[in-house]
Design an enzyme around this catalytic site. Sequence first.
Site, PDB file in Angstrom:
ATOM      1  CG  ASP A  88      -5.824  -7.411 -14.326  1.00  0.00           C
ATOM      2  OD1 ASP A  88      -5.552  -6.895 -15.434  1.00  0.00           O
ATOM      3  OD2 ASP A  88      -6.988  -7.560 -13.922  1.00  0.00           O
ATOM      4  CG  HIS A 417      -4.220  -1.915  -8.009  1.00  0.00           C
ATOM      5  ND1 HIS A 417      -4.154  -2.385  -6.725  1.00  0.00           N
ATOM      6  CD2 HIS A 417      -4.621  -2.963  -8.764  1.00  0.00           C
ATOM      7  CE1 HIS A 417      -4.512  -3.649  -6.698  1.00  0.00           C
ATOM      8  NE2 HIS A 417      -4.807  -4.026  -7.929  1.00  0.00           N
ATOM      9  CG  ASP A 465      -1.493   7.981  -3.164  1.00  0.00           C
ATOM     10  OD1 ASP A 465      -1.468   6.979  -3.902  1.00  0.00           O
ATOM     11  OD2 ASP A 465      -0.648   8.887  -3.223  1.00  0.00           O
ATOM     12  CD  GLU A 474      -6.985  -1.854 -11.369  1.00  0.00           C
ATOM     13  OE1 GLU A 474      -5.898  -2.284 -11.781  1.00  0.00           O
ATOM     14  OE2 GLU A 474      -7.724  -2.495 -10.615  1.00  0.00           O
TER      15      GLU A 474
END
Length: 744
Positions: A88, A417, A465, A474
Amino acid sequence: MKKIIAAAVSAVISLSSVASSMPLIKETSMKVSAEEGSKYNYGEALQKSMFFYQVQQAGELPDWNEVSWRADSVENDVVPGGWFDAGDHLKFSLTNAYSATILAWGLIQYKDAVKNAGLYDSYLRNLQWGLDFVAGCDLGDKVIGTIGDDAFDHVWWGSAEVYMRKYVLKGGTDPRPYDEITCTTTVAEMASAMAAGYIVFKDENPELAESYLNHAKSLFELADKTRSNDDQGVQQKYYNTKQSGTVADYIDELFYAANWMYMATGEQKYLDLCESDYIPYFPKENQSTERKYTWGLCWDDTSQAAALLYAMNTGKDEWKQHVKHHLEYWTTGYGGKQVQYTPDGLAWLFNWGSLRHATTTAFMAMIASDTIFADDAAFVDKYNTWAKSQMDYAFGDNDLGLSYVLGMGEKNPVNVHHRTSSGIYDDHWNELGSDTPSDKWETEYAHVLYGALEGGPNQDGTFTDTNSSYQNTEVAIDYNAGFTAALCAMIDDYGGTPLEDFPPVETPTRPEFLIKASINQASNSFTEIKAYAMNHSAWPARVIEDLSYNYYFDISELVDAGYSIDDVKVQKGTDQHSGDEGVATVSDPIHYEGNIYYVKITFGDGRVVMPTGQSEHRSELQFRIGIADTIQNVWDPSNDYSFKDLVQGGEDAMIETPYMTMYDGDKLIWGTEPNGKTPDDVSKLKGDINLDSEFNIADVVLLNRYLIKDTIKIDKQGVINADMNEDDKLNIFDAVIMRRTLAK
């Protein structure tokens, strides 16, 4: 500082040695290439882990950032710089501090090995980037806790470079919000980072080191005085350091920080404080009087690292034994307790970042082997062997044959991610990694996130996955911290050589700017076009402030009938962004050549066409070109250059058309003009080394790499463009001129 004004010589002058006060430092070997029997290149892995930390850089990027698909982002944060936390775009002082401390520890312990591998300068630069952010978050009586709006951050998927564009569009503020906290765990972690930073830089950069030490003292005093994790702010949602509401929440971080303070200052008072105030509250095993030896080192539990440092600092046998109990728990078991294992050999603590815990504990095992247990040959052999098995599991020694270190090995997970590396332009990420290409959504990742350690497998050895399986896919700065520090130990034992041609300069795998169009309506007096101007940029993601595109038409039939361009009228129709600043304007006809004219559609603000979401990555406009209805049987679009291949219909009729050309200012960025000019025409722009028709920092980085390594390939025209002073040679003077030119 902004990278385009940094001195060019910094790229070619090596940094001097860093001396450390860490006790019991192992005398490292002088190996620089992999030993026989080590099938993985740990030097390459360390090099690529540094790349990952450069991907995570926020703010104005330094001149040494080598990620060709990253650019400046969130420049106005209350504390600039630092590392984005994970996949993020939030920044936490807690995880920045934890990661910087562990990275510093790896360098302190295995400095010579890192230097011998040729990665010392890179390591120092990346470490300082994190440390400087931590220092900036120190406000004296409080610290900056979290920077960013988590409510927005976790619902939007896009690239860091255009983050603020979308955030402000959705009603956010620039600069981003932040909070001020006094959480003891966070403040103590920051003190540890500053103290470790002092040790690293005290001989390298005394002024910087002294600044770090002053921060360390102030932060430690605040943490010790506060002794409470009540005031956490936003971080509590994601990194909750208040579990029990007792002294156990923060005593480990104070114990940890006090040991770092002792190593930085040599002052006995910090060890005395450990004895009097912290050790009495060291956590215990459940229903036992024995000190807790289970769990593992991470951002919220530094008790085992504190115990190891205390054993190193004091040499006390009871603490050496405690460290042994902890490592026994992770291997063959102790006191009836043992960490779980996957069927294929990974020491598996729990589902969040299983590889993070295994590789961080591997680092602990290797340090213990090289320091407090260096004289115990059996111990050293056992735990070094175990540590290597855990690291090698991450590189592919597992039943799935997966290398969880991205950009290494023959087989990586498909999904990661991580927003920026995905390069998604439409805020739609659910189909990323899909085996089936989609006409509606992007399914391929734009970039390779070299060096990132993914979360890892499930307890049964399987791996989910998908992007939505955060525990598995992540990546995070704290995941890579212990892994990176462990790599320092691995290259000490097994050698390793960084790649000479890394990192590659990525080139776009899809059009970044393009036009789609169809015939909206047509008659014998006009042609009405429906067009999409599209921004799918990711190398890096960016907004073009002066964006326009052309529609070409031929009036030969009008001229033959005795009419002229004065009889042609242009009318603007539906505009998707008519209520925005970026409302499109449609020009009157502009002469191109012969009987060919064009209309230019110009956006008042490029923000209406930006890679930030489904409603922004394209802008729809309808426009009509025609003549008066009283003029009959003269208008014929079949000879119009831009009309070629267009069909009439709905959404399915929209096709990519190279016959409508797109521009960044005067620069052609999409399509082919009627005279055959394309964006691929070889650039002769001075300074444009990579021949992308732009002169920017990417060209400076490429020249620096060429000058340093002399293995980078530059095309003949690129060499000509790079010779800034036209003396028929490439050297540091060309690099200096390039930087000065960019800096104006």
